[in-house]
Design an enzyme around this catalytic site. Structure first.
Site, PDB file in Angstrom:
ATOM      1  N   GLU A   1       0.825  -1.213   0.000  1.00 38.96           N
ATOM      2  CA  GLU A   1       0.000   0.000   0.000  1.00 38.96           C
ATOM      3  C   GLU A   1       0.857   1.260   0.000  1.00 38.96           C
ATOM      4  O   GLU A   1       0.571   2.213  -0.712  1.00 38.96           O
ATOM      5  CB  GLU A   1      -0.924   0.042   1.221  1.00 38.96           C
ATOM      6  CG  GLU A   1      -1.807  -1.158   1.378  1.00 38.96           C
ATOM      7  CD  GLU A   1      -1.217  -2.208   2.310  1.00 38.96           C
ATOM      8  OE1 GLU A   1      -0.056  -2.650   2.089  1.00 38.96           O
ATOM      9  OE2 GLU A   1      -1.904  -2.597   3.263  1.00 38.96           O
TER      10      GLU A   1
ATOM     11  N   CYS B   1      -0.147   1.670   7.255  1.00 41.49           N
ATOM     12  CA  CYS B   1      -0.747   1.925   5.942  1.00 41.49           C
ATOM     13  C   CYS B   1      -2.083   2.643   6.065  1.00 41.49           C
ATOM     14  O   CYS B   1      -2.381   3.550   5.286  1.00 41.49           O
ATOM     15  CB  CYS B   1      -0.892   0.615   5.175  1.00 41.49           C
ATOM     16  SG  CYS B   1       0.708  -0.133   4.770  1.00 41.49           S
TER      17      CYS B   1
END
Length: 157
Positions: free
Chosen positions: A58, A89
């Site tokens: 991510e 993330c």
């Protein structure tokens, strides 16, 4: 929210990214960022290759998308990821003002998108991310289960 054919299409690209991670011994997690029907960022876990604890799929996809857009605010995009994001993330998604996240399977040990934590919709934060889970769940979960089974068979954790 219902899964659309578009969501499945983009999640299949995220699954391709996850397979790249597995090729070099990283946990098979992949991500793509989509804006106006075009991939503007992609990534797969590279922690082992980069020797970097922040090299999550991510994070890499968000960084690439920000470079393409030319701004840290990632408005009008959707991030597709094969695994529920961790706290790091999820925090980056909130800070990037990500409008929408679609992820495949939950992470019952470290998820921050609704399972262990719900950082993406925390009432004290200044931004909320629309979250959709379950798109191609079985395929993403199978990648992870098989990866960790293989590690255990080799005597690794």
């Amino acid at each position: 929210m219902n899964v659309t054919m578009d969501d499945e299409f983009w999640m299949r690209l995220a699954l391709e990214q996850a397979r790249h991670a597995q090729e070099h011994g990283d946990v098979p997690v992949g991500a793509v960022v989509v804006c106006n029907g075009e991939v503007i960022g992609k990534g797969h876990n590279r922690r082992e290759v980069d020797h970097d604890p922040t090299s999550h799929a991510e994070m890499l996809a968000l960084r690439e998308a920000a470079q393409v857009i030319g701004h840290w605010r990632l408005e009008n995009v959707t991030l597709y990821c094969t695994l529920e994001p961790c706290v790091m993330c999820a925090g980056a998604m909130v800070l990037a003002r990500l409008p929408r996240l679609v992820f495949a399977t939950f992470d019952p040990k470290a998820g921050a998108g609704g399972s262990v934590f719900d950082l993406l919709n925390h009432p004290r934060l200044n931004h909320r991310v629309e979250v959709q889970s379950g798109t191609l769940r079985d395929e993403a979960a199978a990648l992870l289960v098989n990866f960790f089974a293989e590690l255990r068979s080799q005597g690794q954790k």
